[in-house]
Motif scaffolding. Structure first.
Motif, PDB file in Angstrom:
ATOM      1  N   LEU A   1       3.741   4.249 -33.501  1.00  0.00           N
ATOM      2  CA  LEU A   1       4.527   4.067 -32.291  1.00  0.00           C
ATOM      3  C   LEU A   1       5.033   5.430 -31.812  1.00  0.00           C
ATOM      4  CD1 LEU A   1       6.079   2.422 -30.173  1.00  0.00           C
ATOM      5  CD2 LEU A   1       7.929   2.174 -31.852  1.00  0.00           C
ATOM      6  N   ILE A   2       4.717   5.757 -30.573  1.00  0.00           N
ATOM      7  CA  ILE A   2       5.118   7.033 -29.985  1.00  0.00           C
ATOM      8  C   ILE A   2       6.063   6.774 -28.818  1.00  0.00           C
ATOM      9  CG2 ILE A   2       4.320   9.120 -28.794  1.00  0.00           C
ATOM     10  CD1 ILE A   2       1.704   8.880 -30.312  1.00  0.00           C
ATOM     11  N   LEU A   3       7.194   7.462 -28.817  1.00  0.00           N
ATOM     12  CA  LEU A   3       8.117   7.421 -27.683  1.00  0.00           C
ATOM     13  C   LEU A   3       7.861   8.657 -26.827  1.00  0.00           C
ATOM     14  CD1 LEU A   3      11.505   6.325 -29.313  1.00  0.00           C
ATOM     15  CD2 LEU A   3       9.573   4.922 -28.551  1.00  0.00           C
ATOM     16  N   CYS A   4       7.695   8.440 -25.535  1.00  0.00           N
ATOM     17  CA  CYS A   4       7.386   9.551 -24.627  1.00  0.00           C
ATOM     18  C   CYS A   4       8.368   9.531 -23.465  1.00  0.00           C
ATOM     19  CB  CYS A   4       5.951   9.444 -24.124  1.00  0.00           C
ATOM     20  SG  CYS A   4       5.475  10.783 -23.008  1.00  0.00           S
ATOM     21  N   ALA A   5       9.027  10.663 -23.228  1.00  0.00           N
ATOM     22  CA  ALA A   5       9.996  10.767 -22.134  1.00  0.00           C
ATOM     23  C   ALA A   5       9.627  11.924 -21.216  1.00  0.00           C
ATOM     24  CB  ALA A   5      11.403  10.970 -22.695  1.00  0.00           C
ATOM     25  N   ASP A   6       9.534  11.645 -19.912  1.00  0.00           N
ATOM     26  CA  ASP A   6       9.259  12.678 -18.908  1.00  0.00           C
ATOM     27  C   ASP A   6       9.717  12.141 -17.556  1.00  0.00           C
ATOM     28  OD1 ASP A   6       7.868  14.464 -16.965  1.00  0.00           O
ATOM     29  OD2 ASP A   6       7.009  15.280 -18.813  1.00  0.00           O
ATOM     30  N   ASP A   7      10.435  12.970 -16.799  1.00  0.00           N
ATOM     31  CA  ASP A   7      10.951  12.479 -15.512  1.00  0.00           C
ATOM     32  C   ASP A   7       9.906  12.494 -14.405  1.00  0.00           C
ATOM     33  OD1 ASP A   7      10.856  15.230 -15.404  1.00  0.00           O
ATOM     34  OD2 ASP A   7      12.662  15.423 -14.182  1.00  0.00           O
ATOM     35  N   GLU A   8       8.722  13.067 -14.678  1.00  0.00           N
ATOM     36  CA  GLU A   8       7.620  12.977 -13.724  1.00  0.00           C
ATOM     37  C   GLU A   8       6.868  11.682 -14.017  1.00  0.00           C
ATOM     38  OE1 GLU A   8       5.185  16.517 -13.200  1.00  0.00           O
ATOM     39  OE2 GLU A   8       6.695  17.690 -14.280  1.00  0.00           O
ATOM     40  N   GLU A   9       7.120  10.660 -13.216  1.00  0.00           N
ATOM     41  CA  GLU A   9       6.589   9.330 -13.519  1.00  0.00           C
ATOM     42  C   GLU A   9       5.070   9.296 -13.565  1.00  0.00           C
ATOM     43  OE1 GLU A   9       8.216   6.069 -11.422  1.00  0.00           O
ATOM     44  OE2 GLU A   9      10.258   6.875 -11.390  1.00  0.00           O
ATOM     45  N   SER A  10       4.411  10.049 -12.671  1.00  0.00           N
ATOM     46  CA  SER A  10       2.939  10.046 -12.678  1.00  0.00           C
ATOM     47  C   SER A  10       2.408  10.665 -13.957  1.00  0.00           C
ATOM     48  CB  SER A  10       2.405  10.798 -11.457  1.00  0.00           C
ATOM     49  OG  SER A  10       2.862  12.149 -11.452  1.00  0.00           O
ATOM     50  N   LEU A  11       3.029  11.757 -14.402  1.00  0.00           N
ATOM     51  CA  LEU A  11       2.597  12.393 -15.649  1.00  0.00           C
ATOM     52  C   LEU A  11       2.891  11.482 -16.835  1.00  0.00           C
ATOM     53  CD1 LEU A  11       1.494  14.761 -17.261  1.00  0.00           C
ATOM     54  CD2 LEU A  11       3.793  15.784 -17.208  1.00  0.00           C
ATOM     55  N   LEU A  12       4.060  10.855 -16.808  1.00  0.00           N
ATOM     56  CA  LEU A  12       4.420   9.932 -17.889  1.00  0.00           C
ATOM     57  C   LEU A  12       3.396   8.814 -17.998  1.00  0.00           C
ATOM     58  CD1 LEU A  12       6.469   8.902 -20.020  1.00  0.00           C
ATOM     59  CD2 LEU A  12       7.632   7.683 -18.157  1.00  0.00           C
ATOM     60  N   THR A  13       2.987   8.277 -16.843  1.00  0.00           N
ATOM     61  CA  THR A  13       1.983   7.202 -16.838  1.00  0.00           C
ATOM     62  C   THR A  13       0.669   7.691 -17.422  1.00  0.00           C
ATOM     63  OG1 THR A  13       2.987   6.149 -14.912  1.00  0.00           O
ATOM     64  CG2 THR A  13       0.695   5.597 -15.394  1.00  0.00           C
ATOM     65  N   ASP A  14       0.245   8.903 -17.023  1.00  0.00           N
ATOM     66  CA  ASP A  14      -1.020   9.458 -17.524  1.00  0.00           C
ATOM     67  C   ASP A  14      -0.959   9.655 -19.040  1.00  0.00           C
ATOM     68  OD1 ASP A  14      -2.054   9.486 -14.991  1.00  0.00           O
ATOM     69  OD2 ASP A  14      -1.621  11.616 -14.622  1.00  0.00           O
ATOM     70  N   ILE A  15       0.146  10.211 -19.531  1.00  0.00           N
ATOM     71  CA  ILE A  15       0.271  10.460 -20.970  1.00  0.00           C
ATOM     72  C   ILE A  15       0.255   9.143 -21.747  1.00  0.00           C
ATOM     73  CG2 ILE A  15       1.812  11.308 -22.783  1.00  0.00           C
ATOM     74  CD1 ILE A  15       2.765  13.452 -20.853  1.00  0.00           C
ATOM     75  N   CYS A  16       1.020   8.177 -21.265  1.00  0.00           N
ATOM     76  CA  CYS A  16       1.075   6.881 -21.957  1.00  0.00           C
ATOM     77  C   CYS A  16      -0.298   6.200 -21.972  1.00  0.00           C
ATOM     78  CB  CYS A  16       2.101   5.970 -21.290  1.00  0.00           C
ATOM     79  SG  CYS A  16       3.822   6.494 -21.533  1.00  0.00           S
ATOM     80  N   ASP A  17      -1.027   6.296 -20.845  1.00  0.00           N
ATOM     81  CA  ASP A  17      -2.367   5.710 -20.783  1.00  0.00           C
ATOM     82  C   ASP A  17      -3.307   6.386 -21.777  1.00  0.00           C
ATOM     83  OD1 ASP A  17      -1.570   3.939 -18.856  1.00  0.00           O
ATOM     84  OD2 ASP A  17      -2.391   5.082 -17.167  1.00  0.00           O
ATOM     85  N   GLU A  18      -3.241   7.713 -21.847  1.00  0.00           N
ATOM     86  CA  GLU A  18      -4.092   8.458 -22.779  1.00  0.00           C
ATOM     87  C   GLU A  18      -3.781   8.063 -24.224  1.00  0.00           C
ATOM     88  OE1 GLU A  18      -6.562  10.647 -22.562  1.00  0.00           O
ATOM     89  OE2 GLU A  18      -6.675  10.747 -20.378  1.00  0.00           O
ATOM     90  N   LEU A  19      -2.504   7.943 -24.537  1.00  0.00           N
ATOM     91  CA  LEU A  19      -2.109   7.610 -25.908  1.00  0.00           C
ATOM     92  C   LEU A  19      -2.525   6.190 -26.274  1.00  0.00           C
ATOM     93  CD1 LEU A  19       1.474   9.214 -26.041  1.00  0.00           C
ATOM     94  CD2 LEU A  19      -0.650  10.108 -27.001  1.00  0.00           C
TER      95      LEU A  19
END
Length: 347
Positions: free
Chosen positions: A10-28
């Motif tokens: 389980l990875i927690l990912c925090a970033d205020d750039e929503e588009s980047l956050l979405t991309d990172i979460c999708d990749e993971l």
């Protein structure tokens, strides 16, 4: 290791750039991880309070709590997450920023724009590192148990003089619960405690405690596998309870069927917290609480001794159960006693 046989990290990912956050979460997620995303530090801390992550990715510049605040808060308030990798995500490539993050305890540092291949490789490397640490801790725990078994077997064949030099009281019992041998420490404890009787059998004059002691001895004599039970007996003088550790022995070998270890917390040689921390992979606070429990201290007493709340003690106690694979305080104390007694014997 077969990835299908274990729960995905389980990875927690925090970033205020929503588009980047979405991309990172999708990749993971595509890489097989479970992911929770957050757009600010406060949300990330809420997630940390409800789940135990395997790794945290965190942007530095966020509204509310920034990345540095998040890391500092986690390190201060959640010592149980000390071995969870924390990786900063940032657009800043200034070496001073990297130094600041490292000094706060960050494990790694990835600069935006994110190279997803490097991101996945970094996560994989950090998780493997933690896995190796846990495997090492597990091996050390197994080695501790094996050493304890060897000590009990050695006690069978050791001379009386050697056993008399051992700090804990040792009583060897046959398959009928009869005393085969008691070292000098055990005899002295029985002589100075009017509740404890050491003759043909080991008993106590207290009715309820005697039922528990006799039942524990019977259970360990009849146990198919090597097991340990822990209980306490009151002192006849003021002080902490006498701690009693009842261990079953390997039934394949002729000789004693069980061994009882008696420990007086008020006179026992105290093991340094750092030794216990190393033995069981505890944090410094967890080690101090574990030793306090082994000394017969109650939760409220530990809280006063360490100047923390009873709730905080209970929180650390849950971590101790998790790290030692125990469910009851008696079982936890038994394991701690086994380790500290082993250290006393070896020291």
């Amino acid at each position: 290791m077969d990835s299908a046989a274990v729960t995905p990290a389980l990875i927690l990912c925090a970033d205020d750039e929503e588009s980047l956050l979405t991309d990172i979460c999708d990749e993971l997620r595509e890489a097989g991880y479970n992911v929770l995303g957050a757009t600010d530090g406060n949300t990330l801390m809420e997630q940390v309070s409800s789940v135990t992550p395997n790794l945290i990715l965190c942007d530095i510049n966020m509204p509310g709590l920034n990345g540095y605040d998040v890391l500092d808060t986690i390190r201060e308030q959640r010592p149980d997450l000390a071995d969870i990798p924390f990786i900063f995500l940032t657009a800043l490539s200034n070496p001073d920023e990297i130094v600041t993050g490292k000094r706060l305890g960050a494990d790694d540092y990835l600069v935006k724009p994110i190279d997803f291949d490097l991101l996945l490789a970094t996560i994989d490397a950090r998780l493997r590192q933690v896995q190796r640490m846990h495997e090492k801790a597990s091996l050390e725990k197994e080695k501790l148990c094996e050493t304890m078994q060897e000590l009990t077997h050695q006690a069978v064949t050791s001379t009386s003089r050697a056993l008399d030099l051992v700090a804990p009281g040792i009583v060897l019992l046959n398959d009928q619960g009869r005393v085969m041998y008691a070292n000098r420490s055990a005899t002295l404890l029985a002589d100075t405690n009017r509740y404890l009787n050491l003759g043909e059998t080991l008993t106590t004059t207290l009715t309820r405690e005697n039922r528990q002691l006799c039942q524990s001895i019977t259970d360990m004599i009849n146990a198919e596998n090597e097991q340990v039970l822990c209980l306490s007996l009151p002192h006849s003088r003021k002080g902490h309870d006498l701690l009693v550790l009842v261990c079953s022995l390997d039934k394949r070998n002729a000789g004693p069927a069980a061994v009882v270890l008696l420990s007086d917390p008020d006179n026992r040689v105290h093991v340094p917290p750092q030794v216990v921390a190393k033995l069981f992979n505890f944090t410094p606070t967890e080690a101090r609480i574990a030793l306090a429990l082994a000394d017969g201290r109650r939760t409220e007493e530990i809280a006063v001794d360490l100047s923390i709340s009873a709730t905080t003690v209970a929180f650390h106690l849950r971590n101790l159960f998790q790290k030692t694979d125990t469910n009851r305080q008696a079982d936890l104390i038994a394991l701690i006693l086994a380790g500290t007694m082993m250290w006393n014997l070896g020291g």
